[in-house]
Write a protein that holds these residues in place. Structure first.
Motif, PDB file in Angstrom:
ATOM      1  N   HIS A   9       2.202  -8.525 -27.795  1.00  0.00           N
ATOM      2  CA  HIS A   9       1.366  -9.473 -26.305  1.00  0.00           C
ATOM      3  C   HIS A   9       2.357 -10.067 -25.134  1.00  0.00           C
ATOM      4  N   PRO A  10       2.249  -8.854 -24.306  1.00  0.00           N
ATOM      5  CA  PRO A  10       3.001  -8.614 -23.365  1.00  0.00           C
ATOM      6  C   PRO A  10       2.743  -9.869 -21.776  1.00  0.00           C
ATOM      7  N   LEU A  11       3.365 -10.020 -21.648  1.00  0.00           N
ATOM      8  CA  LEU A  11       3.724 -11.173 -20.087  1.00  0.00           C
ATOM      9  C   LEU A  11       3.780  -9.719 -18.582  1.00  0.00           C
ATOM     10  N   GLU A  12       2.905  -9.383 -17.724  1.00  0.00           N
ATOM     11  CA  GLU A  12       3.049  -8.283 -17.386  1.00  0.00           C
ATOM     12  C   GLU A  12       3.286  -9.280 -16.091  1.00  0.00           C
ATOM     13  N   VAL A  13       3.631  -9.084 -14.883  1.00  0.00           N
ATOM     14  CA  VAL A  13       4.512  -9.766 -13.892  1.00  0.00           C
ATOM     15  C   VAL A  13       4.515  -8.681 -13.030  1.00  0.00           C
ATOM     16  N   ILE A  14       3.706  -8.979 -11.568  1.00  0.00           N
ATOM     17  CA  ILE A  14       4.015  -8.319 -10.128  1.00  0.00           C
ATOM     18  C   ILE A  14       4.905  -9.356  -9.001  1.00  0.00           C
ATOM     19  N   ALA A  15       5.744  -8.798  -8.676  1.00  0.00           N
ATOM     20  CA  ALA A  15       6.767  -9.572  -7.467  1.00  0.00           C
ATOM     21  C   ALA A  15       6.779  -9.165  -6.574  1.00  0.00           C
ATOM     22  N   ILE A  16       5.908  -8.442  -5.752  1.00  0.00           N
ATOM     23  CA  ILE A  16       6.094  -7.389  -4.892  1.00  0.00           C
ATOM     24  C   ILE A  16       6.555  -8.332  -3.442  1.00  0.00           C
ATOM     25  N   ASP A  17       7.633  -8.114  -3.123  1.00  0.00           N
ATOM     26  CA  ASP A  17       8.344  -9.219  -1.736  1.00  0.00           C
ATOM     27  C   ASP A  17       7.641  -8.375  -0.538  1.00  0.00           C
ATOM     28  N   ASN A  18       6.622  -6.874   0.136  1.00  0.00           N
ATOM     29  CA  ASN A  18       6.221  -6.706   0.984  1.00  0.00           C
ATOM     30  C   ASN A  18       4.423  -6.789   1.417  1.00  0.00           C
ATOM     31  N   LEU A  19       4.185  -7.594   0.802  1.00  0.00           N
ATOM     32  CA  LEU A  19       2.811  -7.530   0.007  1.00  0.00           C
ATOM     33  C   LEU A  19       2.034  -7.274   1.416  1.00  0.00           C
ATOM     34  N   PRO A  20       2.240  -7.947   2.568  1.00  0.00           N
ATOM     35  CA  PRO A  20       1.104  -7.890   3.783  1.00  0.00           C
ATOM     36  C   PRO A  20       1.078  -6.537   4.310  1.00  0.00           C
ATOM     37  N   SER A  21       2.313  -5.892   4.095  1.00  0.00           N
ATOM     38  CA  SER A  21       2.112  -4.035   4.757  1.00  0.00           C
ATOM     39  C   SER A  21       1.891  -3.296   4.025  1.00  0.00           C
ATOM     40  N   LEU A  22       1.060  -4.094   2.754  1.00  0.00           N
ATOM     41  CA  LEU A  22      -0.211  -3.052   2.273  1.00  0.00           C
ATOM     42  C   LEU A  22      -1.822  -3.359   2.305  1.00  0.00           C
ATOM     43  N   LEU A  23      -2.015  -4.466   3.550  1.00  0.00           N
ATOM     44  CA  LEU A  23      -3.434  -4.096   3.538  1.00  0.00           C
ATOM     45  C   LEU A  23      -2.539  -4.179   5.475  1.00  0.00           C
ATOM     46  N   PRO A  24      -2.304  -3.047   6.293  1.00  0.00           N
ATOM     47  CA  PRO A  24      -1.593  -3.605   7.440  1.00  0.00           C
ATOM     48  C   PRO A  24      -2.477  -3.986   8.082  1.00  0.00           C
ATOM     49  N   ARG A  25      -3.879  -3.377   8.379  1.00  0.00           N
ATOM     50  CA  ARG A  25      -4.645  -3.512   9.224  1.00  0.00           C
ATOM     51  C   ARG A  25      -5.022  -5.152   9.567  1.00  0.00           C
ATOM     52  N   GLU A  26      -5.498  -5.324   8.557  1.00  0.00           N
ATOM     53  CA  GLU A  26      -6.126  -7.252   8.049  1.00  0.00           C
ATOM     54  C   GLU A  26      -4.299  -7.508   8.652  1.00  0.00           C
ATOM     55  N   SER A  27      -3.852  -7.804   8.380  1.00  0.00           N
ATOM     56  CA  SER A  27      -1.711  -8.192   8.597  1.00  0.00           C
ATOM     57  C   SER A  27      -1.615  -8.157  10.176  1.00  0.00           C
ATOM     58  N   SER A  28      -2.070  -6.878  10.240  1.00  0.00           N
ATOM     59  CA  SER A  28      -1.873  -7.077  11.687  1.00  0.00           C
ATOM     60  C   SER A  28      -2.634  -7.945  13.059  1.00  0.00           C
ATOM     61  N   GLU A  29      -3.546  -7.802  12.123  1.00  0.00           N
ATOM     62  CA  GLU A  29      -4.749  -8.584  13.426  1.00  0.00           C
ATOM     63  C   GLU A  29      -5.110 -10.005  12.893  1.00  0.00           C
ATOM     64  N   SER A  30      -4.145 -10.404  11.969  1.00  0.00           N
ATOM     65  CA  SER A  30      -3.662 -11.959  11.812  1.00  0.00           C
ATOM     66  C   SER A  30      -2.717 -12.811  12.649  1.00  0.00           C
ATOM     67  N   PHE A  31      -1.859 -11.264  11.857  1.00  0.00           N
ATOM     68  CA  PHE A  31      -0.567 -11.665  13.208  1.00  0.00           C
ATOM     69  C   PHE A  31      -1.131 -11.733  14.128  1.00  0.00           C
ATOM     70  N   SER A  32      -1.034 -10.752  15.360  1.00  0.00           N
ATOM     71  CA  SER A  32      -1.356 -10.481  16.554  1.00  0.00           C
ATOM     72  C   SER A  32      -2.246 -12.013  16.903  1.00  0.00           C
ATOM     73  N   ALA A  33      -3.482 -12.073  16.462  1.00  0.00           N
ATOM     74  CA  ALA A  33      -3.922 -13.315  16.829  1.00  0.00           C
ATOM     75  C   ALA A  33      -3.155 -14.415  16.473  1.00  0.00           C
ATOM     76  N   GLU A  34      -2.392 -14.923  16.011  1.00  0.00           N
ATOM     77  CA  GLU A  34      -1.348 -15.964  16.190  1.00  0.00           C
ATOM     78  C   GLU A  34      -0.126 -16.269  16.929  1.00  0.00           C
ATOM     79  N   LEU A  35       0.052 -14.683  17.505  1.00  0.00           N
ATOM     80  CA  LEU A  35       1.427 -14.391  18.390  1.00  0.00           C
ATOM     81  C   LEU A  35       0.544 -14.247  19.388  1.00  0.00           C
ATOM     82  N   THR A  36      -0.638 -14.073  20.171  1.00  0.00           N
ATOM     83  CA  THR A  36      -1.046 -14.055  21.502  1.00  0.00           C
ATOM     84  C   THR A  36      -1.115 -15.020  21.904  1.00  0.00           C
TER      85      THR A  36
END
Ligand SMILES: NC(=O)c1ccc[n+]([C@@H]2O[C@H](COP(=O)([O-])OP(=O)(O)OC[C@H]3O[C@@H](n4cnc5c(N)ncnc54)[C@H](O)[C@@H]3O)[C@@H](O)[C@H]2O)c1
Length: 345
Positions: free
Chosen positions: A291-318
């Motif tokens: 009866h395990p407990l499984e943990v996902i703790a990836i510290d660079n998650l936004p890089s896994l969705l690069p297009r969406e992350s870039s678009e929202s970052f750019s929308a905040e920065l511009t």
């Protein structure tokens, strides 16, 4: 009003596909009087032709050390190690002010070259960060957690498109929705997590500070999935959400997506986990084999969705860039952090 020359550099990390300004925003900036130069990049999620069509000049990858004086070099993650001295103004996440490994070296490079760091993490208005990747971190962290719960995440993960991810989330939904709990649900990453879990057809419970002030541990453990999205720094006195003792407690909980990833901090609210996980090994198994407990703790998650992350970052920065020439608004706050730290050395 004067407009600095913006120089979008190629990222140094071979796995980094994100970009801080997308072509649609580059076009807006050009029509607003900015000159925008874009480096070629072998990894960027957006093709160079889209920048050319937007009116940007293009230059070879890594040519920013030769950018004209006064140009502002914009990136996301760390600079390459060369050149040793930095003479331009740089906008990126430098992770240089909290004593992180290598932070003195970064500050030394600015000191020697006379350059200036405007760290994106310290662009604030009224003390609140104004440019961040949280939403997509929560989205992809929650999505991976639900896929793991459905037995569909084995082995490594790599950058993906939202369409593919959503297809997998929708297509794998069973008849009985999983019970999913998001803590920190009002925040940026919490909202992203709620959205992904909703797409996946889960029954979502949202908790934020009012619900954790007196933690109902039995209710927490009665969920299939937990996605932790809190900012745990400063959460002194908060009872931990999942501890090692909970591994042997009666629990429905099988997967924890720890977006917060404060694994080595004293403030860690998921102390059952003490290590981050990676793209190559995204899942850690804890507790009893049966009866395990499984943990996902990836510290660079936004890089896994690069297009969406870039678009929202750019929308905040511009919209902040017109204030850059005068170092006004949030730029003043970030510059103040730089001055304080660069003069300490
Ligand atoms: N893993 C990654 O790749 C990744 C990427 C981006 C951000 N993060 C991390 O995710 C965390 C959240 O970031 P964010 O941008 O969503 O922050 P945010 O400030 O937008 O939201 C944090 C939320 O946590 C809530 N909260 C704080 N203490 C709480 C408590 N004791 N109980 C319940 N709720 C509480 C706040 O009220 C807020 O709604 C940060 O630690 C950030 O560094 C991780």
């Amino acid at each position: 009003m004067s407009r600095p020359h913006l120089w979008i550099r190629a990222e140094a990390r071979p796995t980094e596909q994100r970009v801080p300004i997308v072509p649609a925003h580059a076009a807006q900036l050009i029509s607003d009087g900015f000159e925008v130069t874009v480096e070629e990049s072998p990894t960027r999620v957006v093709p160079l032709e889209d920048y050319v069509a937007a009116g940007c000049a293009t230059v070879p990858a890594g040519s920013w050390p030769d950018a004209p004086e006064g140009a502002v070099v914009v990136g996301i993650k760390e600079l390459p190690e060369d050149p040793a001295d930095l003479r331009h103004t740089h906008v990126f996440f430098a992770h240089a002010y909290k004593g992180q490994e290598g932070s003195q070296e970064v500050l030394d490079r600015f000191r020697r070259g006379g350059g200036e760091l405007l760290d994106v993490e310290y662009l604030t208005v009224g003390g609140k960060r104004v440019v961040a990747f949280g939403f997509w971190a929560g989205y992809v962290g929650a999505a991976l957690s639900v896929l793991r719960h459905r037995g569909l995440l084995d082995g490594a993960v790599a950058p993906m498109t939202r369409e593919d991810l959503d297809d997998r989330l929708r297509g794998s939904a069973g008849e009985t929705p999983e019970r999913a709990l998001v803590i920190g649900a009002r925040g940026r990453s919490g909202q992203g997590a709620v959205e992904a879990l909703t797409v996946a057809g889960c029954a979502v419970t949202r908790w934020d500070r009012p619900q954790t002030a007196r933690l109902d541990k039995a209710a927490l453990l009665d969920h299939d999935l937990l996605v932790n999205c809190v900012v745990s720094a400063g959460a002194g006195g908060q009872e931990a959400f999942v501890t090692a003792a909970d591994l042997d407690a009666p629990r429905r909980l099988r997967v924890v997506g720890d977006v917060t990833c404060d694994v080595t901090s004293e403030a860690n609210l998921v102390p059952v986990n003490t290590a981050v996980t990676t793209w190559t090994e995204p899942v850690r198994r804890l507790g009893p084999e049966e009866h395990p407990l499984e943990v996902i703790a990836i510290d660079n998650l936004p890089s896994l969705l690069p297009r969406e992350s870039s678009e929202s970052f750019s929308a905040e920065l511009t919209p902040l860039l017109p204030d850059l020439a005068d170092r006004a608004g949030p730029w003043a706050a970030s510059l103040e952090w730089f001055r304080r730290h660069v003069h300490q050395g």
